[in-house]
Structures are given as structure tokens and as C-alpha cells.
Design an enzyme around this catalytic site. Structure first.
Site, PDB file in Angstrom:
ATOM      1  NE  ARG A 103      -2.226   9.087  -4.155  1.00  0.00           N
ATOM      2  CZ  ARG A 103      -2.812  10.127  -3.741  1.00  0.00           C
ATOM      3  NH1 ARG A 103      -2.311  10.930  -3.007  1.00  0.00           N
ATOM      4  NH2 ARG A 103      -3.978  10.608  -4.447  1.00  0.00           N
ATOM      5  CB  THR A 107      -1.271   1.879   2.574  1.00  0.00           C
ATOM      6  OG1 THR A 107      -0.843   1.666   1.187  1.00  0.00           O
ATOM      7  CG2 THR A 107      -2.064   0.626   3.000  1.00  0.00           C
ATOM      8  CG  ASP A 199      -6.774  10.884 -10.993  1.00  0.00           C
ATOM      9  OD1 ASP A 199      -6.109  10.645 -12.104  1.00  0.00           O
ATOM     10  OD2 ASP A 199      -6.841   9.820 -10.105  1.00  0.00           O
TER      11      ASP A 199
END
Ligand code: URA
Length: 208
Positions: A103, A107, A199
Site C-alpha cells: 500500500r 496515495t 501493523d
């Protein structure tokens, strides 16, 4: 519309609580992800197509059932790798493909950097795995990628999902079933699942 299954199993709830804890270290985190993936796979394979087979026991012929189609496990790199051993412990003969997507932190778009799939992937029931279904961008890209290679039957297995990601997959891929060990209320401004577990890739591989 593909189905969304969110586990209510006490064993999974207990293990999710351990995963969420910020003090759970990498070794334990990895082990728990494997255990949850195995339990979730058990649920996700409940409706697999079966064929009749006759088996000769030492005593007589037994009319049995066996799984009709071959299976492929496809982890999305890198965090998905943390789930594959759990699935393979139940179906050790499955073939494994890898899709590398990350990812973009600015953006939030999905960028492909690696792909290696079994040559007969189109004939297999595919279990795509990624521990976090957040925006759905990565899962959408991976499913699209598999569809382009002729895969028709895809189940997506995830440890933790957000409604935003589930909506994306259900709208864009109504034929894909989602199996999630737990679901959280939503995402923060950085597209992390809240309360989440942080994460997943960093916690599985100890990279933070
Ligand atoms: N990926 C993660 O590892 N964690 C999140 O909360 C969202 C995406």
C-alpha cells in the site's frame, strides 16, 4: 453478494485479544496468527464440494467422501505469509502462490511488485490470505489479479477487517466470500484499523 463470516468462536476471540495486546512479542504474535488462520480455514472449508469414493478398509468397502477440487493458498506479501502455515497445517498438499502488493503510504493505492502462482491456479479453489482487511484496496487488486488469471472460486481469509474494506470487496467482487476472525468499527486517518492490532507485517516479522 459474497458472504461475510465473522467468527464468534471463543477460542478465536481469546486469541484475538492476545494479538491486540501491544506487549505481545513477535514470536507469540506469529504463533497466534498461525493458530487463528488454521481455525478460520476450518470454518472457510465447511462448504467445500465433495465427491463419493469407495475405500477398502481391512474389513469391507466404506462409502466415503473426499474434497473434489484442488486447493491453492495465496498469501498477499508480506503479512499474508504469516497466515499460510496455519492453512497448510490442515491441507498440506495445497499449492502455494504469492502475490506481492504494498500500500503506497501517500496515495494508499496498491502497487504490485511480485507474482508467482501455481500453473493450474485457474482450476483450483483459492484461499487468498491477508491478516488485515482495511481499505480493501490491496484485497481488491489481488482478487482482480487472480480473476485475470482465470480463477473463479476465491475465498478471502483475514484476521481483522473494517467495514470499509468489507464493503469494497462485497461491491466489487460479489462472488468472493470473506472469512474474518474479527471485525472492528473502522479506520483512522492513516487507514489503520481501530482499535486494531497495529501493523500486522511489522508485528509478525519483528521489523519495528
Ligand atoms: N494494515 C495493517 O497492518 N494494519 C492496519 O491496521 C491496517 C492495514
Amino acid at each position: 453478494m459474497g458472504k461475510i463470516f465473522v467468527s464468534e468462536h471463543p477460542l478465536i476471540k481469546h486469541k484475538i485479544a492476545m494479538l491486540r495486546n501491544k506487549d505481545t512479542g513477535s514470536k507469540e504474535f506469529r504463533e497466534i496468527v498461525t493458530e487463528i488462520a488454521m481455525l478460520l480455514f476450518y470454518e472457510a472449508t465447511r462448504d467445500l464440494e465433495l465427491v463419493d469414493v469407495d475405500v477398502e478398509t481391512p474389513i469391507a468397502t466404506a462409502h466415503c467422501k473426499m474434497i473434489a477440487k484442488k486447493i491453492a493458498v495465496v498469501p498477499i506479501l508480506r503479512a499474508g505469509v504469516g497466515m499460510s502455515d496455519g492453512l497448510l497445517s490442515v491441507v498440506p498438499n495445497a499449492k502455494v502462490g504469492h502475490i506481492g502488493l504494498y500500500r503506497d503510504p501517500v496515495t494508499f493505492e496498491s502497487v504490485e511488485y511480485y507474482c508467482k502462482l501455481p500453473s493450474d491456479i485457474a482450476e483450483r479453489d483459492v484461499f487468498l490470505v491477508d491478516p488485515m482487511l482495511a481499505t480493501g484496496v490491496t484485497a481488491d487488486a489481488a482478487i482482480h489479479f487472480l480473476n485475470e488469471r482465470g480463477v473463479k472460486n476465491i475465498n478471502f481469509l483475514t484476521i481483522l477487517s473494517a467495514p470499509e474494506g468489507v464493503k469494497v470487496i462485497q461491491e466489487k467482487h460479489p462472488d468472493v466470500n470473506i472469512f474474518s476472525a474479527a471485525m472492528d468499527p473502522g479506520l483512522n486517518d492513516h487507514k489503520y484499523i481501530v482499535p486494531g492490532l497495529g501493523d500486522a507485517g511489522d508485528r509478525i516479522f519483528g521489523t519495528k
